[in-house]
Design an enzyme around this catalytic site. Structure first.
Site, PDB file in Angstrom:
ATOM      1  N   ASN A  27       0.849  -1.197   0.000  1.00 39.53           N
ATOM      2  CA  ASN A  27       0.000   0.000   0.000  1.00 39.53           C
ATOM      3  C   ASN A  27       0.879   1.239   0.000  1.00 39.53           C
ATOM      4  OD1 ASN A  27       0.447   0.891   2.846  1.00 39.53           O
ATOM      5  ND2 ASN A  27      -0.408  -1.141   3.237  1.00 39.53           N
ATOM      6  N   ASP A  53      -4.657  -5.952   5.099  1.00 39.28           N
ATOM      7  CA  ASP A  53      -5.706  -6.756   5.732  1.00 39.28           C
ATOM      8  C   ASP A  53      -5.747  -8.165   5.156  1.00 39.28           C
ATOM      9  OD1 ASP A  53      -6.841  -5.140   7.741  1.00 39.28           O
ATOM     10  OD2 ASP A  53      -7.704  -3.849   6.197  1.00 39.28           O
ATOM     11  N   LYS A  77       8.442 -17.367 -10.333  1.00 43.13           N
ATOM     12  CA  LYS A  77       7.726 -16.248 -10.938  1.00 43.13           C
ATOM     13  C   LYS A  77       6.590 -16.744 -11.825  1.00 43.13           C
ATOM     14  CE  LYS A  77       8.532 -12.308 -13.909  1.00 43.13           C
ATOM     15  NZ  LYS A  77       9.441 -11.717 -14.891  1.00 43.13           N
ATOM     16  N   PHE A  85      -4.732   4.201  14.644  1.00 43.92           N
ATOM     17  CA  PHE A  85      -4.991   5.167  13.581  1.00 43.92           C
ATOM     18  C   PHE A  85      -6.111   4.600  12.727  1.00 43.92           C
ATOM     19  CE2 PHE A  85      -2.009   8.742  13.068  1.00 43.92           C
ATOM     20  CZ  PHE A  85      -1.292   8.564  14.239  1.00 43.92           C
ATOM     21  N   LYS A 117     -14.138   1.552  15.263  1.00 47.02           N
ATOM     22  CA  LYS A 117     -12.841   0.878  15.481  1.00 47.02           C
ATOM     23  C   LYS A 117     -12.339   1.128  16.895  1.00 47.02           C
ATOM     24  CE  LYS A 117     -11.379   0.948  10.678  1.00 47.02           C
ATOM     25  NZ  LYS A 117     -10.632   1.612   9.614  1.00 47.02           N
ATOM     26  N   LYS A 137     -11.853  -2.221  18.935  1.00 46.44           N
ATOM     27  CA  LYS A 137     -10.462  -2.627  19.181  1.00 46.44           C
ATOM     28  C   LYS A 137     -10.008  -2.287  20.603  1.00 46.44           C
ATOM     29  CE  LYS A 137      -9.236  -2.358  14.280  1.00 46.44           C
ATOM     30  NZ  LYS A 137      -8.146  -2.617  13.357  1.00 46.44           N
TER      31      LYS A 137
HETATM   32  O1  PMT Z   1       2.902   6.202   6.375  1.00 48.33           O
HETATM   33  P1  PMT Z   1       2.382   7.529   5.848  1.00 48.33           P
HETATM   34  O2  PMT Z   1       2.610   7.665   4.355  1.00 48.33           O
HETATM   35  O3  PMT Z   1       2.892   8.707   6.629  1.00 48.33           O
HETATM   36  O4  PMT Z   1       0.770   7.505   6.012  1.00 48.33           O
HETATM   37  C1  PMT Z   1       0.216   7.588   7.255  1.00 48.33           C
HETATM   38  C2  PMT Z   1      -0.976   6.626   7.409  1.00 48.33           C
HETATM   39  C3  PMT Z   1      -2.105   7.073   6.497  1.00 48.33           C
HETATM   40  C4  PMT Z   1      -0.567   5.190   7.068  1.00 48.33           C
HETATM   41  C5  PMT Z   1      -1.387   6.690   8.925  1.00 48.33           C
HETATM   42  O5  PMT Z   1      -1.722   8.006   9.272  1.00 48.33           O
HETATM   43  C6  PMT Z   1      -2.573   5.761   9.207  1.00 48.33           C
HETATM   44  O6  PMT Z   1      -3.721   6.111   9.045  1.00 48.33           O
HETATM   45  N1  PMT Z   1      -2.243   4.524   9.662  1.00 48.33           N
HETATM   46  C7  PMT Z   1      -3.252   3.460   9.868  1.00 48.33           C
HETATM   47  C8  PMT Z   1      -3.564   2.819   8.549  1.00 48.33           C
HETATM   48  C9  PMT Z   1      -4.576   1.694   8.683  1.00 48.33           C
HETATM   49  O7  PMT Z   1      -4.231   0.586   8.472  1.00 48.33           O
HETATM   50  O8  PMT Z   1      -5.766   2.080   9.115  1.00 48.33           O
HETATM   51  P2  PMT Z   1      -7.024   1.030   9.313  1.00 48.33           P
HETATM   52  O9  PMT Z   1      -8.173   1.925   9.536  1.00 48.33           O
HETATM   53  O10 PMT Z   1      -7.080   0.043   8.202  1.00 48.33           O
HETATM   54  O11 PMT Z   1      -6.639   0.248  10.637  1.00 48.33           O
HETATM   55  C10 PMT Z   1      -7.038   0.669  11.936  1.00 48.33           C
HETATM   56  C11 PMT Z   1      -5.930   0.389  12.935  1.00 48.33           C
HETATM   57  O12 PMT Z   1      -5.714  -1.007  13.056  1.00 48.33           O
HETATM   58  C12 PMT Z   1      -4.599   0.996  12.588  1.00 48.33           C
HETATM   59  O13 PMT Z   1      -4.021   1.476  13.788  1.00 48.33           O
HETATM   60  C13 PMT Z   1      -3.787  -0.174  12.025  1.00 48.33           C
HETATM   61  O14 PMT Z   1      -2.380  -0.035  12.283  1.00 48.33           O
HETATM   62  C14 PMT Z   1      -4.360  -1.337  12.804  1.00 48.33           C
HETATM   63  N2  PMT Z   1      -4.359  -2.598  12.070  1.00 48.33           N
HETATM   64  C15 PMT Z   1      -5.081  -2.732  10.919  1.00 48.33           C
HETATM   65  C16 PMT Z   1      -5.113  -3.950  10.278  1.00 48.33           C
HETATM   66  C17 PMT Z   1      -4.404  -5.040  10.828  1.00 48.33           C
HETATM   67  N3  PMT Z   1      -4.403  -6.221  10.221  1.00 48.33           N
HETATM   68  N4  PMT Z   1      -3.684  -4.887  11.945  1.00 48.33           N
HETATM   69  C18 PMT Z   1      -3.657  -3.689  12.577  1.00 48.33           C
HETATM   70  O15 PMT Z   1      -2.976  -3.544  13.610  1.00 48.33           O
END
Ligand code: PMT
Length: 399
Positions: free
Chosen positions: A206, A275, A285, A319, A333, A337
């Site tokens: 991503n 995810d 390959k 985040f 969330k 969470k």
């Molecule tokens: O890295 P940059 O280019 O500076 O960009 C910053 C950012 C956009 C990546 C950052 O600000 C951000 O939003 N990070 C969280 C991205 C994310 O995966 O968001 P989500 O809404 O899908 O997940 C919610 C939370 O669960 C997040 O804290 C994530 O780290 C966590 N998560 C999600 C999926 C997973 N399988 N495990 C997790 O721990």
């Protein structure tokens, strides 16, 4: 008591640094003055040497203690660097990372927080070049004690007068307090993307650059925390002082977090974890000649949710990268969470989310409070998130 390095550059306000030095010493600090050559034309180094009881250095080859490399020694022993007054020229040199005198060399060599009190003609202060430099330095964590409005020595009126001595001294005191408010606290941070292998040459990834997570690590370090940064692949240089754990895949990040979560006090999940991953990565390959290709994806574990269920007294921050109904989805969330705080960014908004240097975060707290932050550098956003952590830790530590 702290060791304060007071940098004096060549503004007519250089004489005001005497008051600042005296007041800092009255507060119990040890003050060591470093001057630019231009400043020595306005006030004598002997004045500062007499006031502070310490030798004043100007040239990078000055060696007040024989056999000691002054710029390295001073950089290491200083708890805080205050540059007051700072001219437009000094600010520009700091921005570029020039090391052409003792002051700028020290600013590069130190890990201490840097505070700058500018003083210059209003037109020079508002010039786009100066403002761009100020922005760049702010993004690196340098703090400014903004100049005030008034009549300058040249007769011009406007914003550019050095801040009053009590304001400067208070800013120093506040910064020194902050430098220790996470002392003894272990902050675990995830940053960057994860790469999920499809075959030896392809992966699902991503757009995360890691900038947000690395800024959080920098901010936590600036508050005196011990920082472990678990990072997916990025092009960034990790902040000095952080323990860095590089990983590639979500499963590796999951393992790295599980191993370290019990030993941390604060967990901040800024990584954009994939995810889904391909059910199996091919050993060779995949060739185009093989025709249509369907890849079966299976879900990755939710790292954040998995540890937050056993968080105990720990502060856990997530985040949320959203594209629609941002607050609604983030609030879900936060609850699902079991988080103390979630920082929401709309990744479709210009200047926000992935890759860029800025972000616009809304903080949702477990108690239902909502705090909207303006668009600002990721370093400034990180600072606010860390302050919110400090606010939450303080009652938990019984202070
Ligand atoms: O890295 P940059 O280019 O500076 O960009 C910053 C950012 C956009 C990546 C950052 O600000 C951000 O939003 N990070 C969280 C991205 C994310 O995966 O968001 P989500 O809404 O899908 O997940 C919610 C939370 O669960 C997040 O804290 C994530 O780290 C966590 N998560 C999600 C999926 C997973 N399988 N495990 C997790 O721990």
């Amino acid at each position: 008591m702290a060791n304060i390095l007071l940098g004096v550059s060549g503004s007519i306000a250089a004489y005001r640094a005497c008051d600042v030095a005296r007041e800092l010493m009255r507060q119990g600090h040890r003050v060591q003055v470093v001057m630019t050559r231009a400043a020595t034309r306005l006030i004598s180094p002997d004045t500062f040497a007499a006031l502070t009881g310490n030798p004043v250095t100007v040239d990078v080859f000055d060696e007040p203690v024989a056999g000691e490399i002054a710029h390295i020694k001073l950089a290491q022993v200083s708890d805080l660097v205050l540059i007051a007054p700072a001219t437009a020229h000094t600010i520009a040199r700091l921005t570029l990372g020039l090391a052409d005198d003792m002051l700028t060399t020290l600013a590069l060599a130190t890990r201490a927080p840097i505070l700058i009190a500018p003083a210059m003609n209003p037109t020079m202060w508002s010039h786009p070049a100066t403002q761009a430099h100020v922005q760049t330095l702010r993004a690196r964590g340098v703090e400014f004690i903004d100049p005030t409005y008034g009549v300058m020595a040249c007769g011009d009126e406007g914003w550019g007068k050095i801040a009053d001595t009590p304001v400067i001294v208070q800013a120093v005191q506040q910064r020194l307090c902050r430098a220790h408010d996470l002392q003894g606290v272990h902050v675990l941070i995830t940053a960057g993307p994860t790469y999920e292998p499809i075959d030896p040459v392809r992966f699902i990834g991503n757009r995360s650059s890691g900038k947000m997570g690395y800024a959080l690590a920098e901010a936590a370090l600036a508050h005196g925390a011990r920082v472990t940064l678990i990072t997916g692949p990025t092009a960034l240089t990790p902040p000095a002082g952080a323990e860095v754990v590089p990983v590639r895949t979500a499963l590796q990040m999951y393992e790295a977090v599980q191993e370290r979560f019990d030993a941390c006090d604060v967990f901040i999940a800024a990584a954009a974890v994939a995810d889904y991953r391909p059910e199996r990565a091919l050993r060779r390959k995949h060739k185009r000649t093989e025709g249509d290709w369907t890849i079966r994806l299976v879900p990755n574990p939710d790292i954040l949710a998995s540890v937050a269920t056993r968080k105990g007294q720990r502060i856990v921050v997530g985040f949320a990268a959203e594209t629609d109904k941002a607050l609604q989805h983030a609030a879900q969330k936060l609850k699902r969470k079991n988080l103390d705080l979630i920082a929401v960014n709309d990744v479709l908004e210009a200047g926000s989310g992935f890759e860029v240097d800025t972000n616009r975060l809304t903080l949702l707290y477990a108690d239902g409070r909502v705090e909207e932050l303006p668009q600002m550098s990721k370093r400034a956003c990180a600072e606010r998130v860390i302050e919110a952590v400090v606010e939450r830790l303080t009652p938990a530590r019984g202070e």
